[in-house]
Design an enzyme around this catalytic site. Structure first.
Site, PDB file in Angstrom:
ATOM      1  N   CYS A   1       0.823  -1.210   0.000  1.00 53.68           N
ATOM      2  CA  CYS A   1       0.000   0.000   0.000  1.00 53.68           C
ATOM      3  C   CYS A   1       0.861   1.266   0.000  1.00 53.68           C
ATOM      4  CB  CYS A   1      -0.960   0.032   1.175  1.00 53.68           C
ATOM      5  SG  CYS A   1      -2.228   1.323   0.962  1.00 53.68           S
TER       6      CYS A   1
ATOM      7  N   CYS B   1      -5.826   2.227  -4.378  1.00 54.72           N
ATOM      8  CA  CYS B   1      -5.322   2.858  -3.163  1.00 54.72           C
ATOM      9  C   CYS B   1      -6.259   4.004  -2.791  1.00 54.72           C
ATOM     10  CB  CYS B   1      -3.902   3.379  -3.385  1.00 54.72           C
ATOM     11  SG  CYS B   1      -3.127   4.017  -1.885  1.00 54.72           S
TER      12      CYS B   1
END
Length: 526
Positions: A278, A457
């Protein structure tokens, strides 16, 4: 270089350097094993550098690191595997040769223990995280009755994308945690052990207790290693002295407490070199903290700094303008090509290496709080295995996610070498692709589905708004919704609703149960 023969096929020595490798090859050695972890001494050559040098001389090389005094059955199993697969004679080394000798003795003892024949499964999945459970469920929805094993030592399963929200006080930590038993699909054998190595030539996974399981098809998704020890002083001060990280379940609540308590001073947020899981999470913590400080009326009294080892704020240019608006709104100081290398918690000082032109300088920055994201690497047993690429990650074809050398092996999730963003959304898209391709491999057929590199994201830029970044290989934008509903390049309240309310139940009740809503596998050529 002083070499001590242990057997005609195995010798040990102290620390090797590039010049020693040539001498070893000239003395007839065919393989080299490094038993020393990187970074024990400042001038120590890395295992990766030595591997390149060894392979350039025609020597096989394995890295099986052992911390002094911490010998394990898993290490012995890896050593036994290496000795079984590598051509002799073998030269192993550590700082003095003592660890290599001890590990050799343990490997020999493990090989002499009586053992029953390994059980053979149709499919063995290494890793019971997001990728492993989703893939197992997708396979079973297509073909019940297969003999499937999931190798996973942890009793706990986490919804890790929620930890950013825990750090912001939006979720409780308990909301992101369930038992591994509760998510394990019915119909699979759960092997509650750690994997210690791979022997793909014999279709085996080696386990930490020295036993093994055999497979017809292997799916490897053991996740990524958070390398806290790569930053000097960090491990000793985490969770105190204002040092925190949303990358750990137990630390995310500490982030929330630090943010609530800070009324003035300096707050640092860091991002290491890629790859990391991430890639937006390091700056998400900054934005949500600043949003809280803004609402509390104290942001003007806090010096906010974002230090990233990268040359840009975010790797996909389309999302940068919206993010920069928030950097400016919060008056955060953006430091590009600034890598955290040390944390002195007692003094509350962080040390960065910053690139300035052609020069790299070390800069000390005092802090009142610091949110740290550690460097991330492949797990040791993956990086030292035959499945590894030069990067250490499982070497797969980017489209089919099949291993480039072993056609009955697949990799996905954070541990695979594909160049996609390492996110839960990527694993959700990869799992059905691997499921159908693994079934094709069981049937003796080539892969039937491909993966476009999709990752998502949700960049939480303030409380109540998200920039929903969705993209694939090469930074190609891959939005899931029409632009009139959600423009992913702009902050959106609807995207916050997705992050806050919709995605958690989709994870627990959809992805982990094999429901492939909006992620049906794409057929090759379709």
């Amino acid at each position: 270089m002083s070499i001590t023969p242990i057997t005609p096929a195995f010798s040990v020595t102290g620390q090797l350097r590039a010049a020693n490798l040539k001498a070893a090859a000239e003395q007839g050695f065919k393989s080299v094993i490094c038993n020393r972890p990187d970074g024990e001494e400042p001038d120590q050559p890395t295992a990766a550098d030595l591997q390149r040098g060894a392979e350039g001389l025609g020597l096989q090389f394995r890295h099986i690191p052992v911390v002094p005094g911490m010998f394990t059955d898993a290490g012995a199993a890896q050593m036994a595997q290496a000795l079984a697969e590598m051509p002799a004679p073998v030269l192993a080394f550590c700082r003095t040769g003592a660890r290599s000798t001890k590990l050799f003795e343990m490997a020999q003892s493990a090989q002499q223990l009586p053992a029953s024949a390994p059980k053979t499964y149709d499919i063995v999945i290494v890793g019971g995280g997001s990728a492993g459970i989703a893939t197992a469920s997708s396979i079973l929805r297509r073909r019940k009755g297969l003999a499937i094993a999931v190798i996973e030592p942890s009793e706990v399963h986490y919804y890790q994308p929620g930890w950013t929200m825990v750090g912001a006080g939006v979720f409780s930590a308990e909301f992101t945690r369930r038992t591994e038993k509760s998510v394990m699909p019915r119909g699979v054998d759960w092997i509650k052990q750690a994997a210690a190595g791979f022997a793909p030539e014999s279709n085996r996974v080696l386990l930490a207790d020295g036993s093994a399981v055999e497979y017809r098809v292997l799916i490897a998704c053991p996740g990524i290693k958070l390398n806290w020890g790569a930053i000097e002083g960090l491990a000793e001060t985490l969770g105190k002295n204002g040092v925190t990280s949303n990358y750990r379940y137990d630390l995310a609540p500490y982030t929330n407490r630090l943010v609530k308590d800070l009324k003035g001073g300096r707050a640092l947020f860091t991002q290491p070199p890629m790859p990391i899981k991430c890639a937006g999470a390091p700056q998400k913590s900054m934005y949500l903290s600043c949003s809280k400080w803004e609402k509390a009326g104290v942001l003007k009294d806090i010096d906010v700094q974002f230090h990233t080892a990268g040359a840009v704020l975010f790797g996909v240019a389309a999302y940068v303008p919206a993010l920069m608006e928030y950097v400016e709104r919060y008056n955060a100081h953006l430091n590009l090509e600034s890598r955290l290398v040390a944390v002195d918690g007692a003094r509350k000082v962080a040390t960065f290496e910053q690139k300035r032109g052609e020069e790299v300088v070390r800069v000390e920055e005092p802090f009142d709080m610091i949110h740290v994201v550690p460097p991330q690497v492949a797990p040791d047993f993956v990086a030292s295995s035959p499945l590894a690429a030069a990067s250490g990650f499982i070497e797969v074809d980017e489209a089919t996610l099949r291993h480039v050398r072993y056609p009955n092996v697949f990799g996905l999730g954070d541990a695979c070498s594909a160049s996609n963003a390492k996110t839960m959304a990527a694993a959700r898209k990869q799992a059905p692709v691997v499921a159908v391709n693994a079934l094709a491999a069981l049937d003796g057929k080539p892969p039937v589905a491909d993966y476009d590199g999709y990752g998502s994201c949700p960049l939480t830029v303030e409380s109540g708004k998200v920039v929903l970044a969705e993209f694939g290989y090469g930074g190609k934008l891959l939005p899931s919704f029409p632009n009139w509903l959600i423009d992913g390049t702009r902050p959106s309240r609807l995207s916050w609703l997705l992050k806050d309310t919709i995605l958690p139940p989709i994870y627990w009740h959809g992805m982990l149960k094999g429901h492939e809503w909006m992620v049906k596998p794409h057929k090759i050529g379709a």
